[in-house]
Design a protein around this motif. Structure first.
Motif, mmCIF file in Angstrom:
data_model
loop_
_atom_site.group_PDB
_atom_site.id
_atom_site.type_symbol
_atom_site.label_atom_id
_atom_site.label_comp_id
_atom_site.label_asym_id
_atom_site.label_seq_id
_atom_site.Cartn_x
_atom_site.Cartn_y
_atom_site.Cartn_z
ATOM 1 N N TYR A 88 0.837 -1.201 0.000
ATOM 2 C CA TYR A 88 0.000 0.000 0.000
ATOM 3 C C TYR A 88 0.871 1.249 0.000
ATOM 4 N N ASP A 89 0.324 2.358 -0.536
ATOM 5 C CA ASP A 89 0.997 3.646 -0.415
ATOM 6 C C ASP A 89 0.507 4.367 0.841
ATOM 7 N N ALA A 90 0.962 5.603 1.053
ATOM 8 C CA ALA A 90 0.641 6.345 2.285
ATOM 9 C C ALA A 90 -0.850 6.621 2.415
ATOM 10 N N ALA A 91 -1.554 6.711 1.301
ATOM 11 C CA ALA A 91 -2.998 6.983 1.331
ATOM 12 C C ALA A 91 -3.815 5.712 1.535
ATOM 13 N N GLY A 92 -3.150 4.567 1.645
ATOM 14 C CA GLY A 92 -3.860 3.309 1.818
ATOM 15 C C GLY A 92 -4.310 2.674 0.519
ATOM 16 N N THR A 93 -3.821 3.193 -0.604
ATOM 17 C CA THR A 93 -4.164 2.627 -1.907
ATOM 18 C C THR A 93 -3.389 1.328 -2.127
ATOM 19 N N LEU A 94 -4.097 0.302 -2.517
ATOM 20 C CA LEU A 94 -3.449 -0.975 -2.795
ATOM 21 C C LEU A 94 -2.677 -0.872 -4.115
ATOM 22 N N LEU A 95 -1.371 -1.001 -4.034
ATOM 23 C CA LEU A 95 -0.524 -0.907 -5.224
ATOM 24 C C LEU A 95 -0.286 -2.259 -5.873
ATOM 25 N N TYR A 96 -0.251 -3.310 -5.051
ATOM 26 C CA TYR A 96 0.057 -4.645 -5.589
ATOM 27 C C TYR A 96 -0.391 -5.690 -4.580
ATOM 28 N N GLU A 97 -0.878 -6.812 -5.088
ATOM 29 C CA GLU A 97 -1.245 -7.935 -4.224
ATOM 30 C C GLU A 97 -0.779 -9.238 -4.851
ATOM 31 N N GLN A 98 -0.229 -10.119 -4.025
ATOM 32 C CA GLN A 98 0.222 -11.439 -4.464
ATOM 33 C C GLN A 98 -0.420 -12.470 -3.542
ATOM 34 N N ARG A 99 -1.002 -13.518 -4.135
ATOM 35 C CA ARG A 99 -1.645 -14.557 -3.330
ATOM 36 C C ARG A 99 -0.953 -15.909 -3.444
ATOM 37 N N GLU A 100 -0.158 -16.130 -4.469
ATOM 38 C CA GLU A 100 0.401 -17.470 -4.703
ATOM 39 C C GLU A 100 1.896 -17.414 -4.975
ATOM 40 N N ASN A 101 2.638 -16.684 -4.175
ATOM 41 C CA ASN A 101 4.086 -16.610 -4.392
ATOM 42 C C ASN A 101 4.775 -17.899 -3.966
ATOM 43 N N HIS A 102 5.791 -18.299 -4.728
ATOM 44 C CA HIS A 102 6.656 -19.410 -4.305
ATOM 45 C C HIS A 102 8.124 -19.115 -4.578
ATOM 46 N N GLN A 103 8.441 -17.954 -5.138
ATOM 47 C CA GLN A 103 9.815 -17.616 -5.483
ATOM 48 C C GLN A 103 10.486 -16.767 -4.398
ATOM 49 N N ALA A 104 11.808 -16.874 -4.329
ATOM 50 C CA ALA A 104 12.577 -16.088 -3.369
ATOM 51 C C ALA A 104 12.562 -14.607 -3.722
ATOM 52 N N LEU A 105 12.757 -14.290 -4.984
ATOM 53 C CA LEU A 105 12.884 -12.897 -5.407
ATOM 54 C C LEU A 105 11.623 -12.471 -6.150
ATOM 55 N N ASN A 106 10.986 -11.433 -5.632
ATOM 56 C CA ASN A 106 9.810 -10.839 -6.281
ATOM 57 C C ASN A 106 10.142 -9.404 -6.653
ATOM 58 N N ARG A 107 10.013 -9.052 -7.921
ATOM 59 C CA ARG A 107 10.241 -7.664 -8.347
ATOM 60 C C ARG A 107 8.930 -7.108 -8.881
ATOM 61 N N ILE A 108 8.460 -6.082 -8.234
ATOM 62 C CA ILE A 108 7.188 -5.441 -8.587
ATOM 63 C C ILE A 108 7.508 -4.163 -9.341
ATOM 64 N N VAL A 109 7.151 -4.117 -10.604
ATOM 65 C CA VAL A 109 7.376 -2.927 -11.423
ATOM 66 C C VAL A 109 6.026 -2.249 -11.643
ATOM 67 N N PHE A 110 5.905 -1.017 -11.177
ATOM 68 C CA PHE A 110 4.638 -0.312 -11.304
ATOM 69 C C PHE A 110 4.430 0.147 -12.744
ATOM 70 N N PRO A 111 3.180 0.147 -13.214
ATOM 71 C CA PRO A 111 2.923 0.605 -14.589
ATOM 72 C C PRO A 111 3.247 2.081 -14.788
#
Length: 760
Positions: free
Chosen positions: A708-731
């Motif tokens: 989430y950002d400071a305003a509480g906006t959901l920026l990204y959600e993951q429900r089924e991760n299994h990898q060590a490294l997750n890279r989230i690139v915003f649009p």
């Protein structure tokens, strides 16, 4: 009707010319990892593989499991699984293929490579000629695909040879070696004599299966008829197949390049002779319904040419754990040398000598000393025959190849040649770029420079796991072997432990407090103090009070000596960076509990204390004073993405219903991406074939999280991760003075944990 204007005299095959930044010869694990790393770093790659599938010795054509420094969890190299792309591949293979079907690994590799838009993949394509603009520079290579009758001319400023036999390096005139160095050259005490032989041979494996009715086997005429020609034939049994039969090896007295077809026929002779013995000798029961399911059609190669780089790794570097300014990879498999006569030798099928920990591999081993634009990757790297006994395994090879892929990208971005990367400023860039993708170079953290968002951030956590108590809720662990607990300990502290034991009769508990002589190792070779406590029959708590302080910040070992009359209570709780260890036996890697090194071998003697695979390996229940408190939120930017000297993780309190980390800046920041490094248990070997694993997702790995950002906006959600490294690139870039990462505990007895978070 398809008509083409063709000459009636001399015709030529179709020719395709391709230009790239980097041409890689060889699509084994090394070539794949080099290609993916380079492509993701932004350069154009042509990957040339002379087989129909990727993976080399790990592919369905050979079916050897991928292994490296973890060594079947049979040595003292903790959290030593190779990181980066090779880890990503093995974790993905676990998720899809925990049973270890090599055909599925084929699909994982093909998917990973073809998903990269910067890679052009040429399968069934063999490089046969090179062109040079000067004695020290390759300009292009020529290749041919027999499946589509197409020739290729591949031009690039940089070339990487990951072909196993070093076809590009050989044709280019790069200096190479074949066979063992004399002991005098490097002072390697394990250098073999002529009787033992100078080369490791090839192997071919087979798989069998049980049919629903009897199946006969009539051996081909070329099958070995006299099984007694194999000195260890009495160890054969119907249960062993695949790469468990690694010792069906031959060719070490031959030229392992030019004689490969002859070696293959001899191995077929042996394999079908072995199966004839199992099926038809009358030695074995319940084999009537067994049938051959698969026999390899090409041999898995161990050793052929090794090319000379700007540095040659030696036995002393492996055993002494030499530290290098240009370290880019690491190894940890034993010095594993085989007699040249292989399956026909009366000598032990291998000699495995372990070091006390992992060793660094310098970048200079991967660049040619006499061809300016040539990298080496895989087993052809600049390493002596003795050290090669360790470095040759696939995960180690692939790990070094990732460094090559990243170095090639850096060369193209800054108009450099491979040697130029050796200079300090460029080397630091290379090491940092590798560590940022999870490579893990031992002892080197990610470096955050001035202006980096992570240097300015304030980190707070909803809770922190203190670890003053490992709950007394698990099974009893009988001290049938030495049993102990590894814990991160602080310099100057004097520790006290309370444990619960159960005695069959009145006896004595012997407890050692140990550390490693090198603080970064996990070999408990220094005993600080020993306690002897009387124990009455039945269940009781014992207080272990040690007076000796811990000399450095490092892992300490609370070890209990074997006592068949005693059990200690275990715990169901598991934590990042915390392990129980056992002084047991692992025959697969010549671990008999103690390495009794021969005199004048240059190898050290020490004990093995190793974890057990899940669902075993329970921690020992205990109360710990003072509390180690190993899970501070500050670890999230210390640059380490796995345990080293300490856990290097933030771990939430197990009772925290909503674990979260908040990153705050003094003013809004422009953020384009967030990278997270989770715990996928870098101690688990993840063998890719045959063995199988107890789960498809590592239980320490956080599966679900939200950002989430400071305003509480959901920026990204993951429900089924299994990898060590997750890279989230915003649009699009996010402008915010803070971010909040909310995680879910992965399992009931495993709290949420995170090694590193990085915003860019």
């Amino acid at each position: 009707m398809l008509n083409r204007a063709e000459s009636e005299t001399i015709r030529e095959n179709k020719l395709i010319r391709l230009d790239a930044d980097l041409v890689i010869a060889g699509g084994g694990m090394s070539g794949c990892c080099a290609a993916i790393t380079a492509a993701r770093a932004g350069i154009k790659v042509v990957l040339v593989q002379d087989r129909p599938v990727l993976g080399g010795n790990a592919s369905s054509e050979v079916r050897l499991w991928v292994l490296g420094a973890t060594s079947h969890m049979g040595n003292n190299n903790r959290w030593a699984r190779e990181g980066g792309v090779i880890d990503e591949i093995l974790i993905e293979n676990l998720y899809r293929n925990k049973e270890g079907n090599p055909l599925i690994l084929d699909t994982v590799l093909l998917e990973k490579v073809t998903a990269e838009k910067n890679i052009t993949l040429l399968l069934n394509t063999m490089i046969y000629e090179i062109e040079k603009t000067s004695a020290k520079k390759i300009s292009s290579v020529k290749a041919f695909c027999s499946q589509n009758s197409t020739a290729y001319q591949l031009t690039a400023p940089l070339f990487c040879d990951a072909s196993g036999d070093g076809i590009v390096s050989f044709l280019a005139g790069a200096a190479f070696r074949m066979g063992a160095e004399d002991r005098a050259e490097f002072g390697e005490r394990l250098a073999p004599d002529s009787g033992y032989g100078e080369l490791l041979g090839h192997s071919i494996y087979f798989y069998s299966k049980r049919a629903d009715r009897p199946v006969k086997f009539v051996p081909p005429a070329y099958a070995l008829q006299d099984i007694r020609k194999i000195p260890r034939y009495k160890t054969l049994n119907p249960q062993d197949d695949g790469c468990r039969l690694w010792w069906i090896e031959y060719g070490g007295r031959n030229d392992t390049v030019y004689d490969t077809e002859l070696i293959k026929w001899e191995l077929w002779k042996v394999v079908y002779g072995v199966w004839h013995y199992i099926k038809n000798s009358g030695t074995f029961e319940d084999v009537d319904n067994l049938t051959l399911e698969w026999v390899g059609t090409i041999p898995g190669k161990r050793e052929s040419r090794r090319f000379e780089g700007e540095y040659m790794l030696t036995q002393q570097d492996v055993i002494g754990q030499t530290r290098f300014d240009d370290a880019v990879a690491f190894g940890g498999w034993a010095l594993d040398l085989h007699p040249a006569d292989g399956v026909y030798s009366p000598l032990p099928s291998c000699n495995q000598w372990h070091s006390k920990g992992v060793y660094q591999i310098p970048y200079r081993c991967y660049i040619s000393r006499d061809i300016d634009n040539l990298f080496f990757a895989g087993r052809i790297a600049s390493i002596s025959h003795v050290a090669f006994g360790s470095s040759r395994v696939m995960a180690t090879c692939a790990h070094g190849a990732q460094a090559v892929g990243m170095a090639a990208a850096l060369c193209r971005q800054e108009n450099l040649l491979p040697h130029d990367i050796c200079a300090a400023p460029q080397m630091e860039k290379l090491q940092n770029a590798l560590n940022r993708i999870g490579q893990n170079i031992p002892g080197l953290p990610i470096r955050y420079r001035e202006g980096d968002l992570m240097r300015e951030v304030s980190l707070t956590a909803s809770s922190v796991c203190k670890l003053d108590r490992i709950p007394f809720d698990g099974p009893w662990l009988k001290l049938e072997v030495g049993t102990g607990q590894m814990l991160p300990m602080k310099r100057g502290e004097q520790y006290r432990f309370r444990i619960k034991v159960r005695a069959e009769q009145k006896t004595t508990l012997h407890a050692d407090l140990r550390i490693s002589s090198k603080s970064f190792n996990y070999t408990p070779d220094v005993t600080l103090e020993t306690l002897e406590l009387p124990v009455e029959k039945g269940e009781q708590y014992l207080d272990l009070i040690f007076s000796q302080p811990i000399p450095e910040d490092q892992y300490g070992f609370l070890l209990f000596r074997r006592n068949d009359d005693l059990s200690v209570q275990g715990s169901h709780s598991r934590y990042t960076g915390i392990l129980s260890v056992f002084n047991g036996v692992n025959k697969a890697v010549s671990n008999n509990g103690y390495q009794n090194a021969p005199e004048d071998s240059g190898v050290e003697a020490f004990e093995f204390w190793c974890p057990r695979r899940r669902p075993g390996g329970h921690n020992i229940a205990m109360e710990i004073s003072p509390s180690p408190e190993p899970y501070a939120a500050a670890h999230l930017r210390n640059g380490f993405t796995r345990p080293y000297l300490g856990t290097n993780a933030w771990t939430a309190d197990p009772q925290d219903p909503h674990p979260a980390v908040t990153l705050a800046w003094d003013s809004p920041r422009r953020i384009t991406s967030v990278t997270l490094h989770f715990d996928t248990d870098f101690d688990h070997p993840l063998e890719s074939a045959l063995m199988g694993h107890p789960e498809d997702v590592i239980p320490f790995c956080v599966r679900a999280y939200r950002l989430y950002d400071a305003a509480g906006t959901l920026l990204y959600e993951q429900r089924e991760n299994h990898q060590a490294l997750n890279r989230i690139v915003f649009p699009y870039p996010v402008e915010t003075p803070s971010l909040r990462l909310e995680l879910e505990h992965p399992f009931q007895h495993i709290p949420a944990s995170l090694f590193e978070i990085r915003c860019e």
